[in-house]
Write a protein that holds these residues in place. Sequence first.
Motif, PDB file in Angstrom:
ATOM      1  N   LYS A  89       0.849  -1.201   0.000  1.00 43.27           N
ATOM      2  CA  LYS A  89       0.000   0.000   0.000  1.00 43.27           C
ATOM      3  C   LYS A  89       0.878   1.242   0.000  1.00 43.27           C
ATOM      4  O   LYS A  89       1.795   1.361   0.807  1.00 43.27           O
ATOM      5  N   LEU A  90       0.575   2.164  -0.919  1.00 36.66           N
ATOM      6  CA  LEU A  90       1.264   3.452  -0.989  1.00 36.66           C
ATOM      7  C   LEU A  90       0.228   4.560  -0.878  1.00 36.66           C
ATOM      8  O   LEU A  90      -0.932   4.380  -1.269  1.00 36.66           O
ATOM      9  N   ASP A  91       0.652   5.694  -0.363  1.00 38.91           N
ATOM     10  CA  ASP A  91      -0.252   6.831  -0.167  1.00 38.91           C
ATOM     11  C   ASP A  91       0.368   8.064  -0.831  1.00 38.91           C
ATOM     12  O   ASP A  91       1.568   8.317  -0.689  1.00 38.91           O
ATOM     13  N   LEU A  92      -0.461   8.812  -1.563  1.00 39.80           N
ATOM     14  CA  LEU A  92       0.021  10.048  -2.193  1.00 39.80           C
ATOM     15  C   LEU A  92      -0.167  11.203  -1.225  1.00 39.80           C
ATOM     16  O   LEU A  92      -1.253  11.392  -0.658  1.00 39.80           O
ATOM     17  N   GLU A  93       0.872  11.978  -1.045  1.00 39.18           N
ATOM     18  CA  GLU A  93       0.892  13.042  -0.040  1.00 39.18           C
ATOM     19  C   GLU A  93       0.109  14.277  -0.503  1.00 39.18           C
ATOM     20  O   GLU A  93       0.304  14.753  -1.614  1.00 39.18           O
ATOM     21  N   TYR A  99      -7.468   4.077  -5.191  1.00 42.32           N
ATOM     22  CA  TYR A  99      -8.695   4.620  -4.602  1.00 42.32           C
ATOM     23  C   TYR A  99      -8.345   5.996  -4.056  1.00 42.32           C
ATOM     24  O   TYR A  99      -7.814   6.128  -2.959  1.00 42.32           O
ATOM     25  N   ALA A 100      -8.577   7.039  -4.894  1.00 43.54           N
ATOM     26  CA  ALA A 100      -8.173   8.417  -4.564  1.00 43.54           C
ATOM     27  C   ALA A 100      -6.655   8.461  -4.384  1.00 43.54           C
ATOM     28  O   ALA A 100      -5.922   8.228  -5.341  1.00 43.54           O
ATOM     29  N   ASP A 101      -6.176   8.720  -3.160  1.00 44.64           N
ATOM     30  CA  ASP A 101      -4.730   8.817  -2.945  1.00 44.64           C
ATOM     31  C   ASP A 101      -4.122   7.519  -2.419  1.00 44.64           C
ATOM     32  O   ASP A 101      -2.949   7.474  -2.071  1.00 44.64           O
ATOM     33  N   ASP A 102      -4.932   6.441  -2.356  1.00 42.22           N
ATOM     34  CA  ASP A 102      -4.436   5.136  -1.890  1.00 42.22           C
ATOM     35  C   ASP A 102      -4.127   4.231  -3.074  1.00 42.22           C
ATOM     36  O   ASP A 102      -5.036   3.867  -3.834  1.00 42.22           O
ATOM     37  N   LEU A 103      -2.859   3.840  -3.209  1.00 39.90           N
ATOM     38  CA  LEU A 103      -2.441   2.927  -4.268  1.00 39.90           C
ATOM     39  C   LEU A 103      -2.230   1.546  -3.648  1.00 39.90           C
ATOM     40  O   LEU A 103      -1.534   1.418  -2.640  1.00 39.90           O
ATOM     41  N   GLN A 135      10.219  -3.662  -5.560  1.00 39.24           N
ATOM     42  CA  GLN A 135      10.736  -2.643  -6.483  1.00 39.24           C
ATOM     43  C   GLN A 135       9.735  -1.516  -6.728  1.00 39.24           C
ATOM     44  O   GLN A 135      10.096  -0.434  -7.202  1.00 39.24           O
ATOM     45  N   LEU A 136       8.460  -1.757  -6.398  1.00 45.96           N
ATOM     46  CA  LEU A 136       7.400  -0.835  -6.827  1.00 45.96           C
ATOM     47  C   LEU A 136       7.463   0.579  -6.247  1.00 45.96           C
ATOM     48  O   LEU A 136       7.190   1.539  -6.970  1.00 45.96           O
ATOM     49  N   PRO A 137       7.790   0.775  -4.952  1.00 48.90           N
ATOM     50  CA  PRO A 137       7.848   2.167  -4.467  1.00 48.90           C
ATOM     51  C   PRO A 137       8.778   3.050  -5.297  1.00 48.90           C
ATOM     52  O   PRO A 137       8.448   4.201  -5.599  1.00 48.90           O
ATOM     53  N   GLU A 138       9.909   2.489  -5.715  1.00 46.79           N
ATOM     54  CA  GLU A 138      10.857   3.262  -6.524  1.00 46.79           C
ATOM     55  C   GLU A 138      10.306   3.497  -7.933  1.00 46.79           C
ATOM     56  O   GLU A 138      10.462   4.586  -8.506  1.00 46.79           O
ATOM     57  N   VAL A 139       9.645   2.478  -8.500  1.00 45.84           N
ATOM     58  CA  VAL A 139       9.034   2.613  -9.829  1.00 45.84           C
ATOM     59  C   VAL A 139       7.956   3.704  -9.807  1.00 45.84           C
ATOM     60  O   VAL A 139       7.897   4.555 -10.692  1.00 45.84           O
ATOM     61  N   VAL A 140       7.115   3.689  -8.773  1.00 47.98           N
ATOM     62  CA  VAL A 140       6.039   4.686  -8.640  1.00 47.98           C
ATOM     63  C   VAL A 140       6.635   6.083  -8.471  1.00 47.98           C
ATOM     64  O   VAL A 140       6.186   7.049  -9.109  1.00 47.98           O
ATOM     65  N   LYS A 141       7.665   6.182  -7.643  1.00 45.51           N
ATOM     66  CA  LYS A 141       8.329   7.471  -7.416  1.00 45.51           C
ATOM     67  C   LYS A 141       8.860   8.052  -8.732  1.00 45.51           C
ATOM     68  O   LYS A 141       8.666   9.228  -9.036  1.00 45.51           O
ATOM     69  N   GLU A 142       9.517   7.217  -9.518  1.00 43.71           N
ATOM     70  CA  GLU A 142      10.076   7.673 -10.806  1.00 43.71           C
ATOM     71  C   GLU A 142       8.973   8.078 -11.778  1.00 43.71           C
ATOM     72  O   GLU A 142       9.093   9.074 -12.496  1.00 43.71           O
ATOM     73  N   MET A 143       7.889   7.297 -11.803  1.00 37.65           N
ATOM     74  CA  MET A 143       6.789   7.593 -12.723  1.00 37.65           C
ATOM     75  C   MET A 143       6.097   8.907 -12.348  1.00 37.65           C
ATOM     76  O   MET A 143       5.770   9.722 -13.207  1.00 37.65           O
ATOM     77  N   LEU A 144       5.885   9.125 -11.056  1.00 39.77           N
ATOM     78  CA  LEU A 144       5.279  10.383 -10.594  1.00 39.77           C
ATOM     79  C   LEU A 144       6.155  11.578 -10.962  1.00 39.77           C
ATOM     80  O   LEU A 144       5.671  12.620 -11.399  1.00 39.77           O
ATOM     81  N   SER A 145       7.459  11.396 -10.792  1.00 46.09           N
ATOM     82  CA  SER A 145       8.405  12.470 -11.099  1.00 46.09           C
ATOM     83  C   SER A 145       8.400  12.793 -12.597  1.00 46.09           C
ATOM     84  O   SER A 145       8.397  13.958 -12.997  1.00 46.09           O
ATOM     85  N   ASN A 199       3.852   9.475   0.181  1.00 43.83           N
ATOM     86  CA  ASN A 199       4.043   9.706   1.618  1.00 43.83           C
ATOM     87  C   ASN A 199       4.773   8.489   2.176  1.00 43.83           C
ATOM     88  O   ASN A 199       4.187   7.440   2.420  1.00 43.83           O
ATOM     89  N   ARG A 200       6.075   8.633   2.350  1.00 49.53           N
ATOM     90  CA  ARG A 200       6.932   7.504   2.750  1.00 49.53           C
ATOM     91  C   ARG A 200       6.479   6.865   4.066  1.00 49.53           C
ATOM     92  O   ARG A 200       6.617   5.665   4.263  1.00 49.53           O
ATOM     93  N   LYS A 201       5.939   7.677   4.969  1.00 49.35           N
ATOM     94  CA  LYS A 201       5.521   7.165   6.287  1.00 49.35           C
ATOM     95  C   LYS A 201       4.384   6.161   6.180  1.00 49.35           C
ATOM     96  O   LYS A 201       4.156   5.379   7.090  1.00 49.35           O
ATOM     97  N   LYS A 202       3.653   6.192   5.061  1.00 52.79           N
ATOM     98  CA  LYS A 202       2.482   5.323   4.930  1.00 52.79           C
ATOM     99  C   LYS A 202       2.709   4.146   3.979  1.00 52.79           C
ATOM    100  O   LYS A 202       1.757   3.479   3.578  1.00 52.79           O
TER     101      LYS A 202
END
Length: 310
Positions: free
Chosen positions: A94-98, A182-186, A198-208, A218-221
């Motif tokens: 689970k990832l969360d968009l800040e 679901y909104a800001d919840d991936l 590997q996915l958090p880094e892939v998502v980070k690069e894609m967002l950038s 949001n790294r904390k989540k």
Amino acid sequence: MTLIRKLALELEKSEDEVANFLLNAPKRYKVYTIPKRTSGHRVIAQPSKELKEYQRKYLGFQKLPIHDSALAYRKGISIKQNALAHKNNPYLLKLDLENFFNSISDKLFWKVWASLLPLPSSQDRQTLKNLLFWCPSKKTGGPLVLSIGAPSSPLISNFFMYKFDSIMSKFCSEREIVYTRYADDLTFSTKHKGSLFQLPEVVKEMLSELFGGAIRINRKKTRFSSKAHNRHVTGITINNNGDISIGRKQKRYIKYLVHQVELNRAGREDIEHLRGLIAFASHIEPMFIQSLKKKYTTEIISKIIEGQNG
């Protein structure tokens, strides 16, 4: 036909009236804060009643592309469908968009629009800018962003994320990973151990790449889980049999409140609150309601559902 004219026809107003109202629309918001579940506060900017009417009319005739993996704010789809999409997979991320809505500025919105659709006329762009975006700055002419509280923000945010959802969905599908937003919840899930790391880094690069750092994780989540631990997707528990549940803690709380009703210790507000909890439980886990009826009688549960007191 210009957007001003369309709105005027829908609202049964003159074009001048609509144009004049929208001039100051980004300032027509009531701002307040609510506490977050963990810590801090969330800023809610609520449009005026009239501006909400304008925004809803726009939603009625504007059709924007939304990806199938975006499950929030869609008719007939709820957090239940979001959880069900992942119920058969033992490994979960689970990832969360800040600060999601407030990170979507009008400038970024038009950049994304241009990558998906032909841009509207400059007049229509100005109209949409005033109609859909809020000005958090005290100065008129400050930066504009989507607000939490506007009825139009959910659709606009789903459209805004269309390209991201398309790319992530394809990337995940090729690796036998299920992806939903679901909104800001991936949420990502799979049957293959280790393939989510590997996915958090892939998502980070894609967002950038798509948004230039405006939309961030949001790294904390960030949460990895598996069958060895409880898996939770947008507030719903997935047990080891692949069934969805409201969770033990929520069940205990509901039983406690029902017992208060049984003892005639619950006021109207308590019953109203419990009524909402039971409606949610009935949607997610209908068998739990049957067990409540067995334990506390159908009469008491019916009394709660009907909102009776005493």
